[in-house]
Design a protein around this motif. Structure first.
Motif: not given
Lengths: 497, 98
Positions: A371-387
């Motif tokens: 959801s807006r406001g949490y996407y970067d801190a959770y989902y985007l960060q999760g996809m980066k750690v996945r890398t």
């Protein structure tokens, strides 16, 4: 119980009648299932009709006459496929999953429906809307999950072999808990068409079997590109059965440093012994690093819940599946125009009543992290750690052919022990989920028993599309040990009903 | 301190089209909060220069020929609906002009 390979060879040689094989299997299911709950439902008449049809018209492929059990989230045309959920109860798909179609083309008899955690959300098969499955080695314990029905059925001799699905360990962890073999293929190795989606970037279907050879046999049937799944890889399918007879001598086994927190002493001892067995067989061991495996749980429960919340948005009581009874056909509620009876209310109530507690939790978590406001801190960060995690595996697997890890930190736990503590339940996936995030293939096979007599599983992981290497190493270990030949005492299982 | 309040969980539940009972919101909020408090540890990992991975396959823009092929017949698809009239799916009123 004969293995799938032995059955098909004996059927092909005319030494065994497929009718007798199926009859005996159905009898075992009816004796064992009341205590174990491995199957949600079995319809002997329809399955027998399927066999008669196969005998008359074929096809006589590499699994001719061999019964294969199907998890409740793989579509079988015309058969109820409910994914362990009330919201899909009564759903009879008008098409086969590609893996089911391939089994049928190979001549197999498909046996629906193995029990599972609702939408594969769980590690214990306790969240099924149709009641829990129990571990045949100790019916007070869970079989693992989410493919607990498939694994328990194979362990109890209520299945010759089965298909499961694995998003974070759902094939491997129940295989370990039940003392059988389970393989999660490389992401893209097997078509996901007709696999009811949980997390689309992680889900894979794969075999749960009595031994490594059966894993190779089933994988060779279900693997390969599928025009109906754009994420299935255009890679040739090697001869996996030939691979299991090749020597594993000289393969390098990477031993990663693991989070020791929560690792059971019996599991640790079994892993140390497995390492010694592999060394005796002429495999060499090398220490490797997987630094981000410590963040696997966090990364997974962001990415998997995000994808799940999106995938489960489709269940709204409109086009298929279950609808809340107050809005059901003929209920009259469709007519009044008040806001209390509008389509929004139908969605809200259908979803609230149709999903169980764990599905609701994951939908809420996934909606939150997207959801807006949490996407970067959770989902985007999760996809980066996945890398980072993917890079870890690339680096580690450039120094060795397979990685050796435990499959689960403990043997099977008791029913109810972790059901109301989601975080504790999630931690039982700690060693399996990184393989899904990195997309690499992994196999679990029996490597010992705990002091309480519960099976312990070891896990081997290979580079993408190196299932043949995985199977070679696993088969070498299996030939040197006899863990896979031990079976739970079925008389005690029957008495437990 | 809590990461999410029961009111926020109620708001998220509405976005996800799930009706939570008041008592349920408290319990679910506590569990969601526990998991979020755990997974937010991930925010400590430095990732400024790291590209995100949404899937691991080295495939992009998989297309097929732009040709019509047989698909599910309407009767077969509509047969699965919980409520229908002929070839149509029936739902409660969507637009209320009164």
């Amino acid at each position: 119980m004969l293995t799938a390979r032995e059955l098909r060879d004996q059927i092909a040689a005319g030494a065994l009648d497929p009718r007798v094989v199926l009859h005996e299997l159905l009898q075992r299911i009816s004796r064992i299932n009341p205590a174990v709950g491995a199957y949600v439902a079995v319809d002997p008449e329809r399955i027998t009709a399927q066999l008669e049809e196969r005998l008359r018209h074929g096809p006589r492929g590499p699994l001719f006459g061999v019964p294969i059990t199907i998890k409740d989230n793989l579509c079988v045309r015309g058969e109820e496929t409910a994914c362990g959920s009330r919201i899909l109860s009564g759903f009879r798909p008008p098409y086969h999953a590609t893996v089911v179609e391939r089994l049928l083309q190979a001549g197999a008899i498909v046996i629906p429906r193995a029990n599972m955690d609702e939408f594969a959300f769980g590690s214990s098969t306790e969240t099924s809307a149709f009641g829990p499955t129990r571990n045949p080695w100790d019916v007070t314990r869970v079989p693992g999950g989410s493919s607990g029905g498939s694994a328990a059925a194979v362990a109890a001799g209520a299945a010759v072999a089965a298909l499961g699905t694995d998003t974070g360990g759902s094939i491997r962890q129940p295989a370990a808990f039940c003392g059988v073999v389970g393989l999660k293929p490389t992401y893209g190795r097997v078509s996901r068409y007709g696999l009811i989606a949980f997390a689309s970037s992680l889900d894979q279907a794969g075999p749960i079997t009595q031994d490594v050879t059966d894993c190779a046999l089933l994988l060779s049937v279900i693997a390969g590109q599928d025009p109906r799944d754009s994420t299935s890889a255009p890679m040739p399918v090697p001869d996996y059965l030939a691979a299991v007879s090749q020597t594993a001598r000289g393969l390098r086994v990477g031993l990663p440093k693991l989070p020791a927190e929560g690792l059971d002493g019996d599991v640790r001892a079994a892993m140390d012994e497995a390492t010694r067995v592999l060394e005796r067989l002429g495999l060499t061991t090398v220490p490797v690093e997987l630094p981000h495996i410590h963040q696997a749980i966090e990364t997974y429960y962001i990415i998997a819940t995000a994808e799940a919340s999106s995938n489960l948005a489709r269940y709204d009581g409109v086009r298929y599946g279950w609808r809340a009874s107050e809005f059901a056909a003929g209920g009259g509620s469709v007519e009044p125009s008040s806001a209390q009876r509008g389509v929004l209310q139908m969605y809200l109530h259908t979803r609230a009543q149709g999903f169980g507690p764990e599905a609701l939790r994951r939908i809420l978590l996934g909606t939150y992290v997207l959801s807006r406001g949490y996407y970067d801190a959770y989902y985007l960060q999760g996809m980066k750690v996945r890398t980072l995690m993917k890079r870890d595996f690339d680096a580690a697997l450039s120094q060795c052919d397979v990685l050796l890890l435990p499959t689960a930190p403990t043997p099977a736990f008791r029913l109810g022990e972790k059901l109301d503590n989601p975080l504790q339940m999630y931690l039982s996936d700690i060693y399996t989920i990184s393989a899904n995030l990195a997309g690499v293939p992994a196999i679990s096979l029996p490597c010992g028993f705990s002091s309480a007599g519960l099976p312990i599983g070891m896990q081997l992981i290979a580079a993408p599309f190196q299932e043949a290497t995985l199977l070679r190493a696993a088969r070498a270990y299996e030939q040197a040990t006899d863990w896979h030949r031990r079976h739970p005492a079925i008389s005690s299982v029957e008495q437990a009903r | 301190m809590a990461v999410v309040t029961p009111a926020e969980v109620q708001a998220v539940a509405f976005l996800a089209r799930v009706q939570l009972a008041d008592g349920q919101a408290q319990h679910v909020a506590a569990q969601v909060d526990q998991v979020l408090a755990y997974v937010r540890k991930l925010q400590a990992i430095p990732t400024q220069s790291i590209e995100p991975t949404s899937h691991v396959l080295p495939l992009a823009n998989v297309t097929r020929p732009d040709q019509t092929v047989p698909s599910l017949a309407p009767e077969e698809a509509v047969r699965l609906a919980p409520d229908r009239r002929g070839h149509l799916v029936r739902v409660p009123k969507v637009v209320d002009l009164s």
